[in-house]
Design an enzyme around this catalytic site. Structure first.
Site, PDB file in Angstrom:
ATOM      1  N   LYS A  85     -11.698  -3.882  -2.608  1.00 59.92           N
ATOM      2  CA  LYS A  85     -12.694  -2.826  -2.799  1.00 59.92           C
ATOM      3  C   LYS A  85     -12.057  -1.505  -3.222  1.00 59.92           C
ATOM      4  CE  LYS A  85     -13.699  -3.291   2.074  1.00 59.92           C
ATOM      5  NZ  LYS A  85     -12.407  -2.970   2.711  1.00 59.92           N
ATOM      6  N   LYS A 110      -5.303  -9.610  -5.879  1.00 63.17           N
ATOM      7  CA  LYS A 110      -6.432  -9.919  -4.991  1.00 63.17           C
ATOM      8  C   LYS A 110      -7.604  -8.984  -5.285  1.00 63.17           C
ATOM      9  CE  LYS A 110      -7.082  -8.130  -1.025  1.00 63.17           C
ATOM     10  NZ  LYS A 110      -7.480  -7.688   0.323  1.00 63.17           N
ATOM     11  N   LYS A 113       0.821  -1.218   0.000  1.00 66.04           N
ATOM     12  CA  LYS A 113       0.000   0.000   0.000  1.00 66.04           C
ATOM     13  C   LYS A 113       0.854   1.266   0.000  1.00 66.04           C
ATOM     14  CE  LYS A 113      -4.442  -1.688   1.515  1.00 66.04           C
ATOM     15  NZ  LYS A 113      -5.635  -1.542   2.331  1.00 66.04           N
TER      16      LYS A 113
HETATM   17  N1  AQP Z   1     -10.163 -11.009  -2.409  1.00 63.27           N
HETATM   18  C1  AQP Z   1     -10.454 -11.492  -1.211  1.00 63.27           C
HETATM   19  N2  AQP Z   1     -10.656 -12.811  -1.034  1.00 63.27           N
HETATM   20  C2  AQP Z   1     -10.958 -13.319   0.189  1.00 63.27           C
HETATM   21  N3  AQP Z   1     -11.093 -12.547   1.299  1.00 63.27           N
HETATM   22  C3  AQP Z   1     -10.907 -11.219   1.168  1.00 63.27           C
HETATM   23  N4  AQP Z   1     -10.960 -10.194   2.036  1.00 63.27           N
HETATM   24  C4  AQP Z   1     -10.682  -9.037   1.401  1.00 63.27           C
HETATM   25  N5  AQP Z   1     -10.450  -9.285   0.102  1.00 63.27           N
HETATM   26  C5  AQP Z   1     -10.582 -10.630  -0.085  1.00 63.27           C
HETATM   27  C6  AQP Z   1     -11.275 -10.314   3.449  1.00 63.27           C
HETATM   28  O1  AQP Z   1     -12.323  -9.389   3.733  1.00 63.27           O
HETATM   29  C7  AQP Z   1     -12.089  -8.761   4.990  1.00 63.27           C
HETATM   30  C8  AQP Z   1     -11.992  -7.272   4.715  1.00 63.27           C
HETATM   31  O2  AQP Z   1     -10.973  -6.676   5.367  1.00 63.27           O
HETATM   32  P1  AQP Z   1     -10.633  -5.121   5.229  1.00 63.27           P
HETATM   33  O3  AQP Z   1     -11.806  -4.343   4.830  1.00 63.27           O
HETATM   34  O4  AQP Z   1      -9.995  -4.750   6.508  1.00 63.27           O
HETATM   35  O5  AQP Z   1      -9.562  -4.940   4.124  1.00 63.27           O
HETATM   36  P2  AQP Z   1      -8.800  -5.779   3.131  1.00 63.27           P
HETATM   37  O6  AQP Z   1      -8.432  -7.120   3.627  1.00 63.27           O
HETATM   38  O7  AQP Z   1      -7.656  -4.942   2.665  1.00 63.27           O
HETATM   39  O8  AQP Z   1      -9.930  -5.908   2.037  1.00 63.27           O
HETATM   40  P3  AQP Z   1     -10.032  -5.134   0.691  1.00 63.27           P
HETATM   41  O9  AQP Z   1     -11.362  -5.439   0.075  1.00 63.27           O
HETATM   42  O10 AQP Z   1      -8.842  -5.453  -0.159  1.00 63.27           O
HETATM   43  O11 AQP Z   1     -10.018  -3.631   1.139  1.00 63.27           O
HETATM   44  P4  AQP Z   1      -9.095  -2.426   0.743  1.00 63.27           P
HETATM   45  O12 AQP Z   1      -9.160  -2.344  -0.743  1.00 63.27           O
HETATM   46  O13 AQP Z   1      -9.711  -1.269   1.428  1.00 63.27           O
HETATM   47  O14 AQP Z   1      -7.704  -2.707   1.230  1.00 63.27           O
HETATM   48  C9  AQP Z   1     -10.814  -9.397   5.547  1.00 63.27           C
HETATM   49  O15 AQP Z   1     -11.129 -10.488   6.377  1.00 63.27           O
HETATM   50  C10 AQP Z   1     -10.107  -9.871   4.317  1.00 63.27           C
HETATM   51  O16 AQP Z   1      -9.206 -10.934   4.557  1.00 63.27           O
END
Ligand code: AQP
Length: 335
Positions: free
Chosen positions: A203, A200, A119
């Site tokens: 969002k 991956k 990031k």
């Molecule tokens: N692609 C994925 N496959 C499986 N699990 C996923 N998670 C996120 N992306 C996937 C799980 O969803 C939860 C969200 O955690 P978060 O909102 O703290 O952030 P993250 O893991 O960084 O998820 P994002 O969607 O990728 O958000 P951004 O883009 O904001 O960084 C966690 O349990 C994660 O493992």
């Protein structure tokens, strides 16, 4: 909160950084729902974490997204009668505990975190909050004497570091924190982007790249377009032996959403064109997403409902957070 000896305490959360994706649903929320049956479950909207990239969303969007994520927790099946649902910033103990933990966390541990490395590359100027994000996450988890943290694979390293931080604190100040364990699904722990199966599904990427993710609130037409344009490979027919990452991603999504065993899914698609696989994935996604969207509309239209859920959630969880915070302070000779 009281906990019977048979139950384990489960805690997890999602950041309100964008539209929740199918990856968030498969890796996290769908798992959470199954934990409700046997365990004591606590789910948080981790809004303070969104400030680690301060200008990623506006204050108005942040406010709206917090409400949206609570609505989606409910719509995905988190039941406020069985689980505690609350918003992280409504509980001051998270930031208070984060300070105690920051002071015992070696800087090198934070600099090694994969998510920080990926990031921080994308930022012109890096806030120190981005580096210290895993400490706040450790505070979120340790504050509730958590046993299990159901997450996708990307969060495994953060749960392990939460455990390391707890152990270091316990070593320095005496037994204070319970050590948590990550629970990672066997299948669907890392759903990849439809546009790029090497990244991956995420969002924040989905906000800037169309075709990357299915959002849980996307309309049917957009979902169909995203899935039917998913990157596969130049071969014409499905075969597991030489399936590319994009094809495997579609297969995994089909399997987890329809609860189909790998062997049966492979038999279904063997020798058929990718259009067939994509159409079945689209139908499986709609089967799950359409009722979520219906329930989401109901909950979000009910005046005060979402606000009451998180208010009651924070009230019910406060005695436990106060107890753990007090014992952490007392262990250090304060409080
Ligand atoms: N692609 C994925 N496959 C499986 N699990 C996923 N998670 C996120 N992306 C996937 C799980 O969803 C939860 C969200 O955690 P978060 O909102 O703290 O952030 P993250 O893991 O960084 O998820 P994002 O969607 O990728 O958000 P951004 O883009 O904001 O960084 C966690 O349990 C994660 O493992």
């Amino acid at each position: 909160m009281t906990k019977t000896s048979k139950q384990l305490r489960v805690f997890s959360g999602v950041q309100p950084t964008g539209n929740l994706t199918l990856g968030n649903y498969i890796g996290a929320l769908s798992q959470w729902v199954t934990h409700q049956a046997d365990n004591e479950t606590i789910f948080c909207v981790v809004d303070l974490h969104t400030l680690t990239i301060p200008d990623s969303i506006s204050p108005q969007e942040r406010r709206q997204k917090i409400r949206e994520v609570v609505g989606l927790y409910l719509a995905c099946g988190i039941d406020p009668k069985k689980s505690v649902i609350f918003v992280q910033s409504h509980m001051k103990q998270h930031t208070e505990l984060a300070w105690l933990l920051t002071c015992v966390t070696p800087l090198g541990w934070m600099e090694r975190m994969t998510q920080f490395k990926s990031k921080s590359h994308k930022q012109e100027s890096i806030g120190s909050g981005l580096l210290m994000y895993p400490v706040l996450q450790a505070a979120d988890i340790l504050l509730y004497e958590t046993d299990l943290v159901p997450v996708g694979e990307d969060q495994k390293q953060h749960i392990e570091i939460a455990c390391d931080i707890a152990q270091r604190f316990n070593h320095l100040f005496g037994e204070t924190f319970r050590l948590p364990k990550a629970v990672i699904p066997k299948s669907g722990a890392r759903i990849m982007g439809f546009d790029d199966p090497t990244a991956k599904m995420s969002k924040s990427i989905a906000q800037v790249k169309s075709g990357h993710a299915v959002g849980l609130l996307d309309d049917e037409k957009a979902i169909k377009k995203t899935i039917m344009s998913a990157v596969t490979d130049s071969k014409q027919e499905f075969s597991l032996e030489d399936a590319s990452p994009g094809v495997l991603n579609l297969l995994t999504i089909y399997e987890v959403l329809t609860k189909t065993a790998r062997e049966d899914a492979v038999n279904r698609f063997n020798g058929k064109g990718y259009g067939h696989l994509k159409k079945d994935v689209f139908e499986a996604v709609m089967e799950v997403v359409a009722p979520i969207q219906q329930r989401y509309l109901q909950y979000s239209a009910e005046p005060g409902f979402i606000e009451d859920v998180v208010k009651e959630g924070a009230e019910s969880i406060t005695p436990l957070a106060d107890k753990v915070m007090r014992s952490a302070l007392q262990a250090t000779g304060m409080g």
